[in-house]
Scaffold this active site. Structure first.
Site: not given
Lengths: 152, 708
Positions: B513, B529, B591, B653
């Site tokens: 992101h 995030e 992430h 993640e």
């Protein structure tokens, strides 16, 4: 909550039942939930009812399954073994969830739509367009999804 | 004849103050001007070029002569450099023969023999030779566009020149790099317009001009799209309905648009006897629905999807394979002589992610053998995407799956006389729901395999098998498509091909992101995030550099990696492009997970290509050990960035932003440091660390490939 065309519990032995698949949060485990559907619903009308039920969530609200963001709408069109599900509303603007929920959304959608006989593939479009991922998402949806897509 | 000619070199010539620059004015100095490292982005043809050593000197960008980014930049425009350490001259040649010469210590660059002044001279800093980038870009006829925090070098459409040849009209459009184009034809009651669009090309000379030549009455040149990836459209107004065809000329940097009243004229004007000028009907004529009934019948339309005209050409050696998703690109030695098909235009966007639009057929499978290897040539009806996998010792098997492909005829077992090949099979591996043709190679010993379109023949996919083991760090899987390589094959085959050779010392980190896309939020803890992923990535970068790796970050601030105002697809593909263009050894995307429920917690590592599972598991194990986060395991899933990168790729993640316990951890820098240290250790454990000095063996770790 149950949507038009779907009834949470089987009401009569002759009324057809079909599974709406939800996905548990934090895992990719499916929660098949049987619904009785109107006999008059076939083809794309049946698919639209099932997807509407999926978007509405389980009959008994719970936080244990992944659910589409409020305000998400969907329409389903069929062509051969391919169902095209066009998602619209809030999910078409920006996805702010995590990866595991994102997978759960598409896994539950794919399993639900392909629970109708003759439908094997699900092409997801966003606001009428084929896109590689949800806006802000990571999971690829530009090719039709099948149950095999989620096999490990 | 009317001509519209723009020559960007005029401005450069005005700047010329020296008469001859081929003699160095000043000897090289070991201590040159200061080079301040920068992470500014460089974009060429819509592709972000990853430089390992980009710096700023006197306010302008400079880079080392052997930087992979420089080679990728040159390759993108069909150019290559030639320089030997210890010499003063750097020669850069472009596909069309243009010669650019930089001389160490001279502040003039020679462009086809004409010296043009630069702000400062190429210089040595330490043992490295640095070139100024902006003068180089201008010498290559690239437009220089403003872009926040970086440099956008855009190839230009430099001229539009109509002429009449007999009964047809030809409009030649010249660019400053090998062209890729789309054509469209629009009729209305009052206007007939042929538009040729060039994705990735800009123009500094937009405007309309009347050109009364043959069937053409005017030309309009316009630019649209983001500055990082503009599209220039040349719209040609016609007197009446017409047929048209386009053919590549001038080494690929020009296209002739042939316009005729009927198909007989069109075919007469594009003789098939000239292999380099075979015409391709890009778009069939659209008979205007609004034509009155008494209008004479429209010319016979060119059929859609015409079979590419094939002109077999006598040849004694194979054309080069332009690799796709593989690391090396040397042509197979003389002796193998597959047929050479005529070149065709490669309409389509440049995005490497662009999938083929329709199912294609494999109409022919041929084999050509030389003592050193074998080439299998598959003839296709159009562009395809493919994926390949290789099993290491002891299996040494290799297979290539071509997506959306139908094998015409039964499965084939290709017979080879070479002792190191046991069996080659070409078969329809799957038909429903996906059509997949599989080429399976079973050797008797370790082999090296390269895949790509055959130079000059984008509808032929070549698979070269060589009697030698692959490099120890060669990837075990990759993807590619003939759509992109068709463009790369346009210039002469002497130029380096994309992607660049794998850099065994390079890791690309992708902080998830950024910019307009913050990712998940936890407002209660003040966590975003995109900020957390960057914090982990920065620490990971430091840890990996400490191990001796070179590291490239897809972003090092809170911004999008893709073009400004780009689409989601461009954003994700841009991150892949950074790794692919740099030839990274490993790609790691970082992430933070999130859920509608606050219950889920823990970390997961995702992979897509089966051969990447071992990497995912190793990194997952070390991350869990280092950070103490709950182990949610490794999962195979189709996330864009780990699908469209051509090297071992994983997406981590780290934890759940939506879980209070995880969020508490994510708010602590010490936890982020532990996570980064664990990922870095996982990469070291998987790879054995970066390669040591030449001649020093580095520890090998089993790749853990799984059978399909």
């Amino acid at each position: 909550m149950a949507v038009v065309g779907c009834t949470p519990k089987p009401q009569s032995p002759v009324q057809p039942q079909i599974n709406v698949y939800f996905c548990k949060v934090g895992s990719d485990a499916l929660v098949p939930t049987p619904f009785s559907v109107d006999k008059s619903l076939v083809g794309s009308r049946l698919e639209n009812a099932l997807v509407a039920q999926l978007l509405a969530g389980p009959a008994v609200p719970t936080s244990t399954v992944v659910q589409f963001p409020p305000g998400t709408t969907a329409t389903v069109d069929l062509a051969g073994d391919l169902a095209t599900v066009d998602l619209n509303g809030s999910i078409a603007k920006a996805y702010r969830g995590g990866a595991s929920d994102e997978i759960g959304l598409f896994k539950s959608l794919t399993y639900t739509v392909t629970s109708v006989g003759g439908i094997a593939r699900v092409q997801v479009t966003i606001a009428g367009r084929k896109v590689p991922t949800l806006p802000g998402g990571e999971f690829e949806i530009d090719e039709p999804l099948t149950r095999e897509t989620f096999a490990q | 004849m009317t001509a519209i000619v723009w020559k960007g070199r005029v401005l450069l010539a005005l700047l010329c103050t020296l008469t001859c620059a081929l003699v160095p004015l000043t000897p090289a100095l070991a201590l040159g001007p200061a080079v301040t490292p920068t992470r500014a982005q460089v974009w060429v043809l819509g592709r972000q070029i990853a430089f390992a050593h980009l710096g700023i000197t006197y306010g302008d960008p400079v880079t080392q002569i052997d930087d992979p980014g420089l080679h990728a930049m040159l390759a993108a425009v069909g150019a290559r450099s030639s320089w030997q350490p210890g010499t003063r001259f750097v020669a850069i040649t472009r596909g069309d023969g243009k010669l650019i010469t930089f001389t160490l210590g001279s502040d003039a660059v020679s462009i086809d023999g004409v010296p043009v002044a630069m702000p400062f001279a190429p210089f040595n800093s330490g043992s490295e030779l640095y070139l100024p980038l902006v003068p180089l870009a201008k010498a290559l006829d690239l437009g220089v566009r403003g872009f926040r925090g970086g440099y956008v070098f855009v190839p230009q459409i430099v001229s539009v020149t109509p002429r009449r040849e007999g009964s047809v009209t030809i409009v030649r459009i010249e660019g400053s790099a090998p062209l890729t184009w789309h054509s469209s034809y629009a009729n209305s009651a009052r206007a007939h317009t042929l538009t040729v669009s060039f994705p990735g090309f800009g123009t500094d000379n937009a405007g309309s001009q009347s050109i009364a030549v043959g069937l053409a009455t005017g030309a309009d040149v316009s630019e649209s799209g983001p500055p990082g990836f503009p599209t220039t459209a040349v719209s040609i107004s016609l007197k009446h309905t017409a047929l048209f065809a386009s053919r590549r000329v001038g080494g690929g940097a020009a296209v002739d648009v042939v316009i005729a009243r009927d198909s007989a004229q069109l075919h007469a004007a594009t003789p098939a006897s000239t292999p380099s000028s075979v015409h391709v009907a890009v778009t069939p004529l659209q008979t205007p629905p609004s034509l009155p009934k008494n209008t004479p019948a429209a010319p016979t339309p060119v059929p859609p999807n015409p079979s590419p005209p094939v002109e077999p050409t006598a040849t004694t050696s194979s054309p080069a394979i332009v690799p796709s998703g593989v690391a090396t690109a040397e042509p197979l030695g003389a002796g193998a002589s597959p047929p050479v098909a005529s070149s065709s235009a490669s309409p389509g966007p440049l995005s490497a992610s662009t999938p083929p639009l329709t199912t294609q057929k494999i109409t022919d499978v041929s084999v050509a053998e030389a003592p050193s290897g074998t080439r299998i040539t598959l003839t296709l009806t159009g562009p395809v995407a493919f994926e390949w996998h290789r099993l290491g010792d002891p299996d040494d098997r290799y297979w290539l799956d071509i997506d959306r492909a139908i094998l015409v005829g039964p499965a084939q077992t290709v017979l080879s006389k070479l002792a190191f090949i046991k069996e080659i099979k070409v078969s329809q591996h799957a038909l429903d729901p996906d059509q997949v043709v599989r080429v399976s190679i079973t050797p008797t010993q370790a082999i090296d395999v390269r895949v790509g379109t055959i130079a000059g023949s984008p509808n032929q996919l070549g698979i070269e098998i060589e009697n030698q083991p692959p490099a120890p760090d060669a990837p075990l899987a990759g993807i590619g498509n003939t759509f992109v390589t068709a463009q790369a094959s346009s210039p002469p085959s002497t130029q380096p091909a994309l992607p660049a050779r794998t850099d065994p010392t390079l890791i690309v980190i992708d902080p998830g992101h950024g910019g307009n896309d913050p990712g998940s939020l936890n407002t209660g803890y003040g966590l975003t995030e995109s900020h957390v992923t960057l914090a982990i990535a920065e620490r990971l970068e430091a840890d990996l550099k400490h191990q001796g790796w070179h590291v490239v970050m897809t972003r090092d601030g809170d911004y999008e990696v893709g073009p400004p105002d780009g689409t989601d697809a461009q954003e994700l593909q841009a991150r892949c492009d950074v790794a692919n263009a740099a030839g990274a050894r490993i790609f790691v995307s970082v992430h933070i997970n999130s859920s509608v429920s606050s219950a889920p917690n823990g970390g997961t590592t995702y992979y897509w290509h089966p051969t990447d599972r071992a990497l995912a598991q190793t990194v997952q194990n070390d991350m869990i050990t280092a950070s103490g986060i709950t182990d949610d395991g490794v999962i195979r899933n189709n996330f864009y960035v780990i699908h469209h990168t051509t090297m071992p790729s994983i997406l981590v993640e780290v934890a759940y932003l939506s879980n209070p316990h995880d969020a508490t951890l994510l708010a602590r820098q010490s936890f982020l440091d532990q996570v980064a240290a664990g990922i870095a250790r996982g990469i070291a454990d998987f790879t054995g660390g970066p390669p040591g000095p030449v001649g020093q063996a580095r520890p090998q770790h089993p790749a853990g490939a799984t059978k399909p």
